[in-house]
Enzyme design. Structure first.
Site, PDB file in Angstrom:
ATOM      1  N   HIS A 219       0.812  -1.215   0.000  1.00 24.70           N
ATOM      2  CA  HIS A 219       0.000   0.000   0.000  1.00 24.70           C
ATOM      3  C   HIS A 219       0.845   1.263   0.000  1.00 24.70           C
ATOM      4  O   HIS A 219       0.392   2.303   0.495  1.00 24.70           O
ATOM      5  CB  HIS A 219      -0.933   0.018   1.215  1.00 24.70           C
ATOM      6  CG  HIS A 219      -2.371  -0.090   0.859  1.00 24.70           C
ATOM      7  ND1 HIS A 219      -3.343   0.650   1.490  1.00 24.70           N
ATOM      8  CD2 HIS A 219      -2.998  -0.835  -0.055  1.00 24.70           C
ATOM      9  CE1 HIS A 219      -4.523   0.345   0.977  1.00 24.70           C
ATOM     10  NE2 HIS A 219      -4.345  -0.554   0.039  1.00 24.70           N
ATOM     11  N   HIS A 319      -6.359  -3.836 -11.116  1.00 18.56           N
ATOM     12  CA  HIS A 319      -6.792  -3.576  -9.738  1.00 18.56           C
ATOM     13  C   HIS A 319      -8.311  -3.504  -9.724  1.00 18.56           C
ATOM     14  O   HIS A 319      -8.915  -2.904 -10.606  1.00 18.56           O
ATOM     15  CB  HIS A 319      -6.187  -2.227  -9.325  1.00 18.56           C
ATOM     16  CG  HIS A 319      -6.542  -1.754  -7.967  1.00 18.56           C
ATOM     17  ND1 HIS A 319      -7.359  -0.661  -7.750  1.00 18.56           N
ATOM     18  CD2 HIS A 319      -6.180  -2.201  -6.746  1.00 18.56           C
ATOM     19  CE1 HIS A 319      -7.464  -0.463  -6.453  1.00 18.56           C
ATOM     20  NE2 HIS A 319      -6.773  -1.377  -5.814  1.00 18.56           N
TER      21      HIS A 319
HETATM   22 MG   LIG Z   1      -2.930  -2.395  -3.881  1.00 23.10          MG
END
Ligand SMILES: [Mg+2]
Length: 408
Positions: A219, A319
């Site tokens: 992240h 994603h």
């Molecule tokens: Mg990610």
């Protein structure tokens, strides 16, 4: 057997062919609150009976902004022919002085998906066929161990919970999972934190064996130095990929991490437009690129980014933590893209996830079949969707031990 809607669409198609023109009459948004994010669904309506398309431009914590951006773009599109997808993409991108950016590109992405849905419905063919036809017979899907849940596990020090949770994914048929065992990190980390992350990964590998692929998502919480610190303790676990090891806009740093560690680096979920992806590809800063079809510029732009990646022998894995329209769009791109690796899916964020669809989308197993229904192959049950109106997303604020702001 054709249902009434399919007959209406075919009749509409005949009318279209004879009149050679279809008009966009409205572009609407439908916001559906799904616990940690609001799904922003986009409906492009035409003047042909029953001919409309769905897209998604979910942009959590910026929901109102993206709804407004769709409204702004619609000014350019009302009255246009929705079948001229590339022409309308260029209009959306270039006909306002201010272009690009996550909000505008997400809005464009939702509209672009809806235009492909319309085109497929009008022609009676699935979108993946319009993109050149399927290049594979099945598409592999991966499961999430659950970011928030595992953050909690980290703080309680329960590394074994990672092992228990990965078995649950395997029972459901998944052969690949993504986890977040690396916490919000300091700029340089201490031995205890580093070793605990390694224990979490070890618990997963021990529980699952070598038959399952394990991806770690950092992240972008880590600096390049910390990402390398963690990565060096994880070299024995044969990771499938190591995602966002540092800020995505710091491409030289991504390349530095990629050179320092022995497993593939993945990145790209926060990049939009082919121009932002170019530097990552040119510097070979990753092995897997992750455009988000609801942010990067839609199906049209996702395909272009994938083709650019192909020239560098870089894989694509879109994603997709969003709602079901985003999932459907990503699946069509996945089936039509030769260098596609695997698809992210969400299956258990809210129990009513499939209820807002007229027909459920089956992503409960670790694999999906080639879509065969026209367009994106999904339709929204608007009455069900409206049972979950907008709610302000919970703010996610993270700080270092000394109170300074951290990336989460
Ligand atoms: Mg990610």
């Amino acid at each position: 057997m054709l249902d009434a809607m399919a007959i209406a669409r075919l009749q509409a198609r005949e009318v279209c062919c004879n009149q050679t023109f279809v008009k966009i009459t409205a572009i609407e948004t439908l916001v559906v609150n799904a616990r940690m994010r609001n799904w922003v669904l986009v409906k492009v309506v035409t003047d042909q009976p029953g001919l409309y398309g769905w897209g998604e431009c979910t942009l959590e914590w910026k929901t109102k902004s993206v709804v407004g951006a769709v409204e702004d773009l619609s000014v350019l599109l009302i009255g246009q022919d929705p079948r001229r997808i590339e022409h309308l993409w260029q209009i959306m991108h270039r006909q306002y002085f201010w272009r690009g950016g996550i909000t505008n590109m997400s809005a464009m992405s939702g509209i672009d998906q809806a235009l492909w849905d319309i085109k497929g419905k009008e022609l009676g063919r699935p979108v993946c066929e319009l993109l050149g036809g399927p290049v594979r017979e099945t598409l592999r899907l991966y499961d999430h161990l659950g970011g928030g849940l595992l953050e909690g596990m980290y703080r309680t020090g329960d590394a074994e919970a990672f092992g228990e949770r990965i078995l649950e994914s395997m029972v459901r048929g998944f052969t690949a999972v993504k986890a977040m065992p690396i916490p919000v990190a300091e700029m340089v980390e201490s031995a205890a934190v580093l070793k605990h992350a390694a224990k979490c990964v070890e618990a997963m590998r021990t529980a699952a064996g070598d038959e399952i692929d394990i991806m770690l998502d950092l992240h972008a919480r880590t600096t390049p130095a910390t990402a390398i610190q963690f990565g060096r303790l994880l070299t024995d676990y044969n990771l499938y990929w190591y995602e966002e090891p540092c800020w995505p806009e710091h491409v030289d740093a991504l390349a530095e991490v990629a050179r320092a560690l022995p497993f593939p680096i993945a990145t790209g979920e926060r990049l939009v437009g082919r121009w932002e992806f170019r530097e990552v590809l040119e510097k070979r800063a990753c092995s897997v690129i992750q455009p988000d079809i609801s942010h990067c510029g839609g199906i049209s732009e996702g395909r272009r980014i994938a083709a650019m990646a192909e020239t560098y022998s870089i894989s694509v894995a879109c994603h997709n933590p969003q709602g079901p329209v985003s999932t459907a769009s990503s699946i069509h791109v996945g089936f039509a893209t030769p260098n596609y690796l695997i698809q992210e899916v969400v299956r258990a964020d809210v129990p009513w996830r499939n209820d807002i669809l007229v027909e459920p989308l089956d992503v409960q197993q670790g694999i999906c079949q080639v879509p065969t229904a026209p367009g994106l192959g999904i339709d929204i049950n608007e009455a069900e969707a409206r049972k979950h109106p907008f709610e302000r997303e919970v703010t996610m604020a993270y700080f270092h031990k000394d109170g300074s702001v951290a990336d989460w």
